[in-house]
Motif scaffolding. Sequence first.
Motif, PDB file in Angstrom:
ATOM      1  N   MET A   1       0.855  -1.171   0.000  1.00  0.00           N
ATOM      2  CA  MET A   1       0.000   0.000   0.000  1.00  0.00           C
ATOM      3  C   MET A   1       0.906   1.241   0.000  1.00  0.00           C
ATOM      4  SD  MET A   1      -3.303   1.030   0.309  1.00  0.00           S
ATOM      5  CE  MET A   1      -3.997  -0.555   0.694  1.00  0.00           C
ATOM      6  N   ASN A   2       0.632   2.185  -0.893  1.00  0.00           N
ATOM      7  CA  ASN A   2       1.414   3.417  -0.986  1.00  0.00           C
ATOM      8  C   ASN A   2       0.642   4.593  -0.417  1.00  0.00           C
ATOM      9  OD1 ASN A   2       3.564   2.140  -2.222  1.00  0.00           O
ATOM     10  ND2 ASN A   2       2.869   2.620  -4.280  1.00  0.00           N
ATOM     11  N   CYS A   3       1.389   5.562   0.110  1.00  0.00           N
ATOM     12  CA  CYS A   3       0.804   6.796   0.650  1.00  0.00           C
ATOM     13  C   CYS A   3       0.232   7.620  -0.497  1.00  0.00           C
ATOM     14  CB  CYS A   3       1.877   7.574   1.400  1.00  0.00           C
ATOM     15  SG  CYS A   3       1.319   9.161   2.048  1.00  0.00           S
ATOM     16  N   THR A   4      -0.940   8.157  -0.311  1.00  0.00           N
ATOM     17  CA  THR A   4      -1.583   8.980  -1.331  1.00  0.00           C
ATOM     18  C   THR A   4      -0.826  10.290  -1.531  1.00  0.00           C
ATOM     19  OG1 THR A   4      -3.709   8.031  -0.698  1.00  0.00           O
ATOM     20  CG2 THR A   4      -3.772  10.039  -1.994  1.00  0.00           C
ATOM     21  N   LEU A   5      -0.205  10.812  -0.497  1.00  0.00           N
ATOM     22  CA  LEU A   5       0.469  12.112  -0.579  1.00  0.00           C
ATOM     23  C   LEU A   5       1.897  12.017  -1.110  1.00  0.00           C
ATOM     24  CD1 LEU A   5      -0.799  13.601   2.790  1.00  0.00           C
ATOM     25  CD2 LEU A   5      -1.707  13.985   0.501  1.00  0.00           C
ATOM     26  N   CYS A   6       2.721  11.157  -0.513  1.00  0.00           N
ATOM     27  CA  CYS A   6       4.140  11.090  -0.905  1.00  0.00           C
ATOM     28  C   CYS A   6       4.456   9.901  -1.805  1.00  0.00           C
ATOM     29  CB  CYS A   6       5.034  11.070   0.331  1.00  0.00           C
ATOM     30  SG  CYS A   6       4.924   9.551   1.300  1.00  0.00           S
ATOM     31  N   PRO A  21     -11.160   8.194   5.443  1.00  0.00           N
ATOM     32  CA  PRO A  21     -12.338   8.344   4.586  1.00  0.00           C
ATOM     33  C   PRO A  21     -12.750   9.822   4.547  1.00  0.00           C
ATOM     34  CG  PRO A  21     -12.938   7.319   6.674  1.00  0.00           C
ATOM     35  CD  PRO A  21     -11.460   7.521   6.692  1.00  0.00           C
ATOM     36  N   ILE A  22     -12.883  10.355   3.346  1.00  0.00           N
ATOM     37  CA  ILE A  22     -13.228  11.771   3.187  1.00  0.00           C
ATOM     38  C   ILE A  22     -14.736  11.929   3.007  1.00  0.00           C
ATOM     39  CG2 ILE A  22     -12.869  13.809   1.745  1.00  0.00           C
ATOM     40  CD1 ILE A  22     -10.034  12.577   1.182  1.00  0.00           C
ATOM     41  N   ASP A  23     -15.301  11.170   2.103  1.00  0.00           N
ATOM     42  CA  ASP A  23     -16.756  11.094   1.947  1.00  0.00           C
ATOM     43  C   ASP A  23     -17.070   9.727   1.349  1.00  0.00           C
ATOM     44  OD1 ASP A  23     -16.248  11.314  -0.800  1.00  0.00           O
ATOM     45  OD2 ASP A  23     -16.793  13.422  -0.890  1.00  0.00           O
ATOM     46  N   ASP A  24     -18.270   9.544   0.840  1.00  0.00           N
ATOM     47  CA  ASP A  24     -18.662   8.226   0.339  1.00  0.00           C
ATOM     48  C   ASP A  24     -17.826   7.755  -0.844  1.00  0.00           C
ATOM     49  OD1 ASP A  24     -20.584   8.037   2.270  1.00  0.00           O
ATOM     50  OD2 ASP A  24     -22.210   8.756   0.974  1.00  0.00           O
ATOM     51  N   SER A  25     -17.324   8.675  -1.647  1.00  0.00           N
ATOM     52  CA  SER A  25     -16.604   8.267  -2.852  1.00  0.00           C
ATOM     53  C   SER A  25     -15.112   8.587  -2.828  1.00  0.00           C
ATOM     54  CB  SER A  25     -17.244   8.920  -4.081  1.00  0.00           C
ATOM     55  OG  SER A  25     -17.187  10.325  -3.965  1.00  0.00           O
ATOM     56  N   HIS A  26     -14.609   9.222  -1.771  1.00  0.00           N
ATOM     57  CA  HIS A  26     -13.192   9.583  -1.693  1.00  0.00           C
ATOM     58  C   HIS A  26     -12.575   9.117  -0.378  1.00  0.00           C
ATOM     59  CE1 HIS A  26     -14.871  12.546  -4.529  1.00  0.00           C
ATOM     60  NE2 HIS A  26     -13.705  12.403  -5.147  1.00  0.00           N
ATOM     61  N   SER A  27     -11.332   8.641  -0.478  1.00  0.00           N
ATOM     62  CA  SER A  27     -10.587   8.267   0.717  1.00  0.00           C
ATOM     63  C   SER A  27      -9.106   8.342   0.389  1.00  0.00           C
ATOM     64  CB  SER A  27     -10.956   6.865   1.187  1.00  0.00           C
ATOM     65  OG  SER A  27     -10.571   5.917   0.217  1.00  0.00           O
ATOM     66  N   ALA A  28      -8.268   8.326   1.416  1.00  0.00           N
ATOM     67  CA  ALA A  28      -6.823   8.406   1.224  1.00  0.00           C
ATOM     68  C   ALA A  28      -6.135   7.488   2.222  1.00  0.00           C
ATOM     69  CB  ALA A  28      -6.349   9.835   1.415  1.00  0.00           C
ATOM     70  N   ASP A  29      -5.035   6.906   1.791  1.00  0.00           N
ATOM     71  CA  ASP A  29      -4.182   6.124   2.670  1.00  0.00           C
ATOM     72  C   ASP A  29      -2.919   6.956   2.902  1.00  0.00           C
ATOM     73  OD1 ASP A  29      -5.779   3.762   2.894  1.00  0.00           O
ATOM     74  OD2 ASP A  29      -5.326   3.417   0.788  1.00  0.00           O
ATOM     75  N   ILE A  30      -2.620   7.267   4.159  1.00  0.00           N
ATOM     76  CA  ILE A  30      -1.556   8.213   4.483  1.00  0.00           C
ATOM     77  C   ILE A  30      -0.553   7.561   5.419  1.00  0.00           C
ATOM     78  CG2 ILE A  30      -1.058  10.501   5.421  1.00  0.00           C
ATOM     79  CD1 ILE A  30      -3.974  11.224   4.803  1.00  0.00           C
ATOM     80  N   ILE A  35       1.287  12.018   8.113  1.00  0.00           N
ATOM     81  CA  ILE A  35       0.365  12.342   9.201  1.00  0.00           C
ATOM     82  C   ILE A  35       1.038  13.314  10.166  1.00  0.00           C
ATOM     83  CG2 ILE A  35      -0.805  11.419  11.251  1.00  0.00           C
ATOM     84  CD1 ILE A  35      -1.380   8.887   9.592  1.00  0.00           C
ATOM     85  N   ASP A  36       2.305  13.067  10.508  1.00  0.00           N
ATOM     86  CA  ASP A  36       3.048  13.958  11.408  1.00  0.00           C
ATOM     87  C   ASP A  36       3.199  15.349  10.800  1.00  0.00           C
ATOM     88  OD1 ASP A  36       3.301  11.950  13.261  1.00  0.00           O
ATOM     89  OD2 ASP A  36       5.349  11.407  12.628  1.00  0.00           O
ATOM     90  N   LYS A  37       3.552  15.414   9.521  1.00  0.00           N
ATOM     91  CA  LYS A  37       3.715  16.710   8.853  1.00  0.00           C
ATOM     92  C   LYS A  37       2.394  17.463   8.814  1.00  0.00           C
ATOM     93  CE  LYS A  37       7.482  15.090   5.998  1.00  0.00           C
ATOM     94  NZ  LYS A  37       7.870  14.638   4.662  1.00  0.00           N
ATOM     95  N   PHE A  38       1.306  16.776   8.502  1.00  0.00           N
ATOM     96  CA  PHE A  38       0.001  17.405   8.436  1.00  0.00           C
ATOM     97  C   PHE A  38      -0.431  17.902   9.813  1.00  0.00           C
ATOM     98  CE2 PHE A  38      -4.646  17.400   8.333  1.00  0.00           C
ATOM     99  CZ  PHE A  38      -4.857  18.168   7.205  1.00  0.00           C
ATOM    100  N   THR A  39      -0.177  17.112  10.851  1.00  0.00           N
ATOM    101  CA  THR A  39      -0.533  17.497  12.222  1.00  0.00           C
ATOM    102  C   THR A  39       0.243  18.740  12.650  1.00  0.00           C
ATOM    103  OG1 THR A  39      -0.991  15.193  12.752  1.00  0.00           O
ATOM    104  CG2 THR A  39      -0.670  16.679  14.599  1.00  0.00           C
ATOM    105  N   LYS A  40       1.539  18.782  12.368  1.00  0.00           N
ATOM    106  CA  LYS A  40       2.356  19.954  12.720  1.00  0.00           C
ATOM    107  C   LYS A  40       1.893  21.186  11.959  1.00  0.00           C
ATOM    108  CE  LYS A  40       6.423  17.410  14.115  1.00  0.00           C
ATOM    109  NZ  LYS A  40       7.817  17.064  13.806  1.00  0.00           N
ATOM    110  N   TRP A  41       1.518  21.004  10.682  1.00  0.00           N
ATOM    111  CA  TRP A  41       1.019  22.119   9.887  1.00  0.00           C
ATOM    112  C   TRP A  41      -0.269  22.665  10.500  1.00  0.00           C
ATOM    113  CZ3 TRP A  41      -3.408  21.822   6.497  1.00  0.00           C
ATOM    114  CH2 TRP A  41      -3.611  22.961   5.716  1.00  0.00           C
ATOM    115  N   GLN A  42      -1.209  21.794  10.856  1.00  0.00           N
ATOM    116  CA  GLN A  42      -2.451  22.223  11.486  1.00  0.00           C
ATOM    117  C   GLN A  42      -2.192  22.895  12.828  1.00  0.00           C
ATOM    118  OE1 GLN A  42      -5.721  22.269  10.675  1.00  0.00           O
ATOM    119  NE2 GLN A  42      -5.142  21.688   8.608  1.00  0.00           N
ATOM    120  N   TRP A  43      -1.234  22.368  13.573  1.00  0.00           N
ATOM    121  CA  TRP A  43      -0.916  22.936  14.875  1.00  0.00           C
ATOM    122  C   TRP A  43      -0.353  24.351  14.726  1.00  0.00           C
ATOM    123  CZ3 TRP A  43       3.694  24.434  17.154  1.00  0.00           C
ATOM    124  CH2 TRP A  43       3.577  24.729  18.493  1.00  0.00           C
TER     125      TRP A  43
END
Length: 64
Positions: A1-6, A21-30, A35-43
């Motif tokens: 399984m590959n990361c959707t972002l990198c 899961p984003i909605d019924d038709s979209h999802s991402a594997d991260i 996840i750490d980079k996204f969390t730090k960005w949000q923080w």
Amino acid sequence: MNCTLCEKPIEYYTPEFNHLPIDDSHSADICSGCIDKFTKWQWRISANLFPTKTAKKMFKKNAT
């Protein structure tokens, strides 16, 4: 399984932790790294919106 972002392989993939899961038709594997980079960005965004003394201390401490 590959990361959707990198697009790197996700080590130790677990659906509970790595599948978003984003909605019924979209999802991402991260991966954990993204996840750490996204969390730090949000923080950082939250620290800028609510510049409390605690957030400033945390930002200086964890800004790597």
